[in-house]
Design a protein around this motif. Structure first.
Motif, PDB file in Angstrom:
ATOM      1  N   TYR A  85      -7.513   3.824  53.718  1.00  0.00           N
ATOM      2  CA  TYR A  85      -7.869   2.588  54.419  1.00  0.00           C
ATOM      3  C   TYR A  85      -6.663   1.855  55.002  1.00  0.00           C
ATOM      4  CZ  TYR A  85     -12.303   3.116  51.880  1.00  0.00           C
ATOM      5  OH  TYR A  85     -13.490   3.586  51.366  1.00  0.00           O
ATOM      6  N   VAL A  86      -5.470   2.230  54.619  1.00  0.00           N
ATOM      7  CA  VAL A  86      -4.292   1.453  55.016  1.00  0.00           C
ATOM      8  C   VAL A  86      -3.414   2.170  56.037  1.00  0.00           C
ATOM      9  CG1 VAL A  86      -4.249   0.158  52.857  1.00  0.00           C
ATOM     10  CG2 VAL A  86      -2.950   2.294  53.040  1.00  0.00           C
ATOM     11  N   VAL A  87      -3.907   3.269  56.588  1.00  0.00           N
ATOM     12  CA  VAL A  87      -3.204   3.969  57.666  1.00  0.00           C
ATOM     13  C   VAL A  87      -4.223   4.299  58.739  1.00  0.00           C
ATOM     14  CG1 VAL A  87      -3.516   6.218  56.562  1.00  0.00           C
ATOM     15  CG2 VAL A  87      -1.700   5.911  58.257  1.00  0.00           C
ATOM     16  N   ASP A  88      -3.827   4.170  60.008  1.00  0.00           N
ATOM     17  CA  ASP A  88      -4.794   4.398  61.078  1.00  0.00           C
ATOM     18  C   ASP A  88      -4.888   5.877  61.432  1.00  0.00           C
ATOM     19  OD1 ASP A  88      -2.445   4.837  62.506  1.00  0.00           O
ATOM     20  OD2 ASP A  88      -3.130   3.747  64.275  1.00  0.00           O
ATOM     21  N   TRP A  89      -5.813   6.183  62.352  1.00  0.00           N
ATOM     22  CA  TRP A  89      -6.100   7.568  62.709  1.00  0.00           C
ATOM     23  C   TRP A  89      -4.886   8.268  63.275  1.00  0.00           C
ATOM     24  CZ3 TRP A  89      -6.150  10.359  67.329  1.00  0.00           C
ATOM     25  CH2 TRP A  89      -6.816  11.604  67.291  1.00  0.00           C
ATOM     26  N   THR A  90      -4.051   7.545  64.008  1.00  0.00           N
ATOM     27  CA  THR A  90      -2.883   8.174  64.627  1.00  0.00           C
ATOM     28  C   THR A  90      -1.767   8.453  63.624  1.00  0.00           C
ATOM     29  OG1 THR A  90      -1.746   6.092  65.159  1.00  0.00           O
ATOM     30  CG2 THR A  90      -3.390   6.888  66.739  1.00  0.00           C
ATOM     31  N   GLY A  91      -1.825   7.800  62.473  1.00  0.00           N
ATOM     32  CA  GLY A  91      -0.746   7.913  61.504  1.00  0.00           C
ATOM     33  C   GLY A  91       0.449   7.049  61.837  1.00  0.00           C
ATOM     34  N   THR A  92       0.339   6.276  62.907  1.00  0.00           N
ATOM     35  CA  THR A  92       1.455   5.438  63.364  1.00  0.00           C
ATOM     36  C   THR A  92       1.528   4.131  62.591  1.00  0.00           C
ATOM     37  OG1 THR A  92       1.239   6.370  65.581  1.00  0.00           O
ATOM     38  CG2 THR A  92       2.486   4.319  65.380  1.00  0.00           C
ATOM     39  N   HIS A  93       0.378   3.556  62.314  1.00  0.00           N
ATOM     40  CA  HIS A  93       0.316   2.245  61.670  1.00  0.00           C
ATOM     41  C   HIS A  93      -0.103   2.404  60.213  1.00  0.00           C
ATOM     42  CE1 HIS A  93       0.681   0.215  65.560  1.00  0.00           C
ATOM     43  NE2 HIS A  93      -0.110   1.163  66.010  1.00  0.00           N
ATOM     44  N   ALA A  94       0.750   1.969  59.315  1.00  0.00           N
ATOM     45  CA  ALA A  94       0.450   2.032  57.891  1.00  0.00           C
ATOM     46  C   ALA A  94       0.865   0.721  57.253  1.00  0.00           C
ATOM     47  CB  ALA A  94       1.175   3.197  57.233  1.00  0.00           C
ATOM     48  N   GLY A  95       0.059   0.229  56.346  1.00  0.00           N
ATOM     49  CA  GLY A  95       0.360  -1.030  55.674  1.00  0.00           C
ATOM     50  C   GLY A  95       0.068  -0.956  54.190  1.00  0.00           C
ATOM     51  N   ARG A  96      -0.010  -2.116  53.571  1.00  0.00           N
ATOM     52  CA  ARG A  96      -0.364  -2.222  52.152  1.00  0.00           C
ATOM     53  C   ARG A  96      -1.437  -3.277  52.027  1.00  0.00           C
ATOM     54  NH1 ARG A  96       3.675  -4.708  49.681  1.00  0.00           N
ATOM     55  NH2 ARG A  96       2.887  -4.130  47.614  1.00  0.00           N
ATOM     56  N   ALA A  97      -2.315  -3.108  51.054  1.00  0.00           N
ATOM     57  CA  ALA A  97      -3.417  -4.051  50.876  1.00  0.00           C
ATOM     58  C   ALA A  97      -3.449  -4.586  49.450  1.00  0.00           C
ATOM     59  CB  ALA A  97      -4.752  -3.373  51.191  1.00  0.00           C
ATOM     60  N   LEU A  98      -3.819  -5.841  49.331  1.00  0.00           N
ATOM     61  CA  LEU A  98      -4.091  -6.395  48.003  1.00  0.00           C
ATOM     62  C   LEU A  98      -5.263  -5.655  47.382  1.00  0.00           C
ATOM     63  CD1 LEU A  98      -3.716  -8.624  45.828  1.00  0.00           C
ATOM     64  CD2 LEU A  98      -5.359  -9.992  47.142  1.00  0.00           C
ATOM     65  N   ALA A  99      -6.264  -5.381  48.210  1.00  0.00           N
ATOM     66  CA  ALA A  99      -7.445  -4.644  47.763  1.00  0.00           C
ATOM     67  C   ALA A  99      -8.220  -4.183  48.981  1.00  0.00           C
ATOM     68  CB  ALA A  99      -8.332  -5.514  46.884  1.00  0.00           C
ATOM     69  N   VAL A 100      -9.044  -3.165  48.780  1.00  0.00           N
ATOM     70  CA  VAL A 100     -10.041  -2.760  49.759  1.00  0.00           C
ATOM     71  C   VAL A 100     -11.398  -3.075  49.155  1.00  0.00           C
ATOM     72  CG1 VAL A 100     -11.101  -0.842  51.009  1.00  0.00           C
ATOM     73  CG2 VAL A 100      -8.609  -0.945  50.751  1.00  0.00           C
ATOM     74  N   VAL A 101     -12.184  -3.885  49.859  1.00  0.00           N
ATOM     75  CA  VAL A 101     -13.510  -4.252  49.351  1.00  0.00           C
ATOM     76  C   VAL A 101     -14.568  -3.613  50.235  1.00  0.00           C
ATOM     77  CG1 VAL A 101     -12.697  -6.385  48.304  1.00  0.00           C
ATOM     78  CG2 VAL A 101     -13.541  -6.431  50.645  1.00  0.00           C
ATOM     79  N   ARG A 102     -15.669  -3.188  49.602  1.00  0.00           N
ATOM     80  CA  ARG A 102     -16.709  -2.451  50.314  1.00  0.00           C
ATOM     81  C   ARG A 102     -18.068  -3.097  50.052  1.00  0.00           C
ATOM     82  NH1 ARG A 102     -17.780   2.345  48.757  1.00  0.00           N
ATOM     83  NH2 ARG A 102     -18.093   3.260  50.816  1.00  0.00           N
ATOM     84  N   PRO A 103     -18.356  -4.227  50.684  1.00  0.00           N
ATOM     85  CA  PRO A 103     -19.639  -4.892  50.483  1.00  0.00           C
ATOM     86  C   PRO A 103     -20.788  -4.062  51.033  1.00  0.00           C
ATOM     87  CG  PRO A 103     -18.449  -5.892  52.300  1.00  0.00           C
ATOM     88  CD  PRO A 103     -17.499  -4.929  51.653  1.00  0.00           C
ATOM     89  N   GLY A 104     -21.976  -4.274  50.488  1.00  0.00           N
ATOM     90  CA  GLY A 104     -23.131  -3.493  50.892  1.00  0.00           C
ATOM     91  C   GLY A 104     -24.172  -4.263  51.671  1.00  0.00           C
ATOM     92  N   SER A 105     -23.935  -5.532  51.946  1.00  0.00           N
ATOM     93  CA  SER A 105     -24.904  -6.342  52.667  1.00  0.00           C
ATOM     94  C   SER A 105     -24.192  -7.497  53.351  1.00  0.00           C
ATOM     95  CB  SER A 105     -25.964  -6.900  51.701  1.00  0.00           C
ATOM     96  OG  SER A 105     -25.367  -7.823  50.803  1.00  0.00           O
ATOM     97  N   THR A 106     -24.902  -8.147  54.255  1.00  0.00           N
ATOM     98  CA  THR A 106     -24.339  -9.316  54.926  1.00  0.00           C
ATOM     99  C   THR A 106     -24.012 -10.407  53.919  1.00  0.00           C
ATOM    100  OG1 THR A 106     -25.564  -8.828  56.952  1.00  0.00           O
ATOM    101  CG2 THR A 106     -24.786 -11.083  56.680  1.00  0.00           C
TER     102      THR A 106
END
Length: 475
Positions: A27-48
């Protein structure tokens, strides 16, 4: 931060709050592999409702939110920065097709629905959702809307903003705006739907959408056409529009360098024409079951084009398999570029009448900046959009990636400056993300930049929605 993480776990379930490096890596690197970062967390909600709870909790804690769809973007707009203090909000669990209405010609979906699944839902009721991208098997509707994606059907159906009737959006304070009205006419105020399309998650999180459907087009007539120049391709476009009218759905261009890469690296790819050409065009006509004359129309326009010297040769698909093979030549370009070493991607648009001269003059200028740089050019002539990508020069039959990286800034500046002189745009359909935000501001007027900042501040005064993306920072 621990209190915030506990609150998020309570709101959406501990299994959907990811903090371990192995879990967040994708989740912290893009498809091109050019942009990479760090995250406090990745959250995956299931509804609005869960999205709203996440956004409200982050707002209360003063923590920035980075919305993410299928993470197929090319400009770093859906990945966090390097601070490790941002929360990535992935919409990947929200994949419900809420309603399909073939009479009204609409489909209502969650933002995390994959584009190919929207197409399939439309097909089940004999309708068409026309957006088509190379990444359609993994990109999501929320991302398509947030970046105002284009694709190969823009010529006939328009960009994403022309395919949406209503949105559901979680605002930066956690409130939900329900604009899921599938009305064709609604003159009751500002067009809020269009405000969020193309905003790249900087004004709120799109959680649902009402999209337009069109009559199905089961009949196709498709040709791969060799043309001597971009100027000839533009002339062929005019001829195709005269012959085919509304049935002209696709008019794509690619140079020989791009096709050579596909032939070298895409399994099963083959050249449908006997002799190589500097440029190629993929032309497709599409119609309903009753449109039985498409093949004859295509043959007629190609015959006239060859007589006029606008086209050199052509291969017409005689079966669905042959049509797929022709499309693979065009759609495989982006993927095979990655095999050839370092790539510098540009997504520009110019007035169609200026395309030919621009393409003729910019190439020699880039060779001066980086001798031997390989120009991999393809795109959508019908709307003036070229993907003017650069591959590293070859040295001893190997990609000289260092040479391209050393010249990258000067190469990009040369392209952007030349596009600006032609009243074009440095981003046609990929958005600005983190990559182009500063550069784009330098080509805009102070008034335009001030308006963008004013909108951002009005909806997101704390600056917590995807900071550093799209909207240029204050000096």
């Amino acid at each position: 931060m621990d209190d915030l993480l506990d609150q998020l776990r309570t709101s959406i379930g501990a299994d959907h709050v990811l903090t371990e490096d192995a879990d967040v890596a994708a989740y912290v690197v893009d498809w091109t592999g050019t942009h990479a970062g760090r995250a406090l967390a990745v959250v995956r909600p299931g509804s609005t409702e869960e999205v709203a709870a996440v956004v409200a909790a982050c707002a209360g804690a003063g923590v920035a939110v980075v919305p993410q769809g299928g993470n197929t973007g090319l400009v770093g707009g859906g990945v966090p920065d390097a601070s490790g203090s941002q929360v990535v909000l992935s919409l990947g669990r929200m994949r419900r097709v809420r309603e399909v209405d073939p009479v009204a010609g609409t489909v209502t979906v969650d933002a995390g629905v994959v584009l190919a699944d929207v197409q399939a839902a439309a097909e089940k009721v004999d309708r068409l959702f026309p957006m088509s991208l190379g990444s359609e098997g993994s990109c999501t509707i929320g991302g398509n809307l947030s970046t105002n994606a284009g694709g190969t059907a823009v010529l006939r159906y328009g960009m994403t903003r022309e395919l949406v009737l209503g949105l559901e959006v979680v605002l930066p304070d956690g409130r939900v705006w329900d604009g899921l009205r599938g009305l064709r006419k609604d003159n009751t105020g500002y067009d809020l739907t269009q405000l969020f399309v193309g905003a790249e998650g900087t004004l709120g999180v799109i959680t649902g959408a009402v999209l337009r459907l069109f009559p199905a087009t089961p009949r196709h007539a498709t040709a791969w056409v060799a043309v001597p120049s971009v100027d000839a391709a533009v002339s062929l476009l005019g001829l195709a529009q005269q012959h085919a009218g509304v049935h002209l759905s696709t008019f794509e261009i690619a140079n020989r360098q791009a096709i050579d890469l596909v032939l070298a690296h895409l399994p099963g790819a083959s050249d449908p024409l006997g002799e190589p050409s500097d440029w190629y065009v993929l032309v497709e006509l599409a119609g309903s079951a009753s449109d039985t004359g498409l093949d004859e129309t295509l043959e007629s326009l190609l015959g006239e084009a060859v007589e006029a010297g606008t086209a050199v040769d052509a291969a017409i698909a005689g079966s669905p398999a042959q049509r797929s093979a022709l499309w693979a030549l065009r759609e495989g370009i982006s993927e095979v570029q990655k095999v050839e070493g370092a790539t510098l991607k540009h997504d520009v648009t110019l007035p169609i009448a200026r395309l030919a001269e621009w393409a003729t003059t910019i190439g020699p200028r880039l060779q001066e900046v980086c001798p031997g740089v390989r120009l991999v050019t393809y795109g959508h002539v019908g709307d003036g959009n070229l993907h003017y990508n650069l591959n590293a020069p070859l040295a001893d039959d190997r990609s000289d990636d260092d040479a391209l990286r050393a010249a990258a800034a000067d190469l990009t500046a040369a392209i952007y400056d030349s596009v600006a002189r032609e009243a074009g745009s440095i981003s046609a359909e990929h958005g600005l993300g983190r990559t182009k935000v500063v550069a784009a501001a330098s080509y805009k007027s102070d008034v335009e930049v001030d308006l963008m900042r004013a909108l951002k501040h009005a909806l997101d005064p704390a600056g917590l929605m995807n900071p550093g993306v799209l909207v240029p920072p204050t000096q």
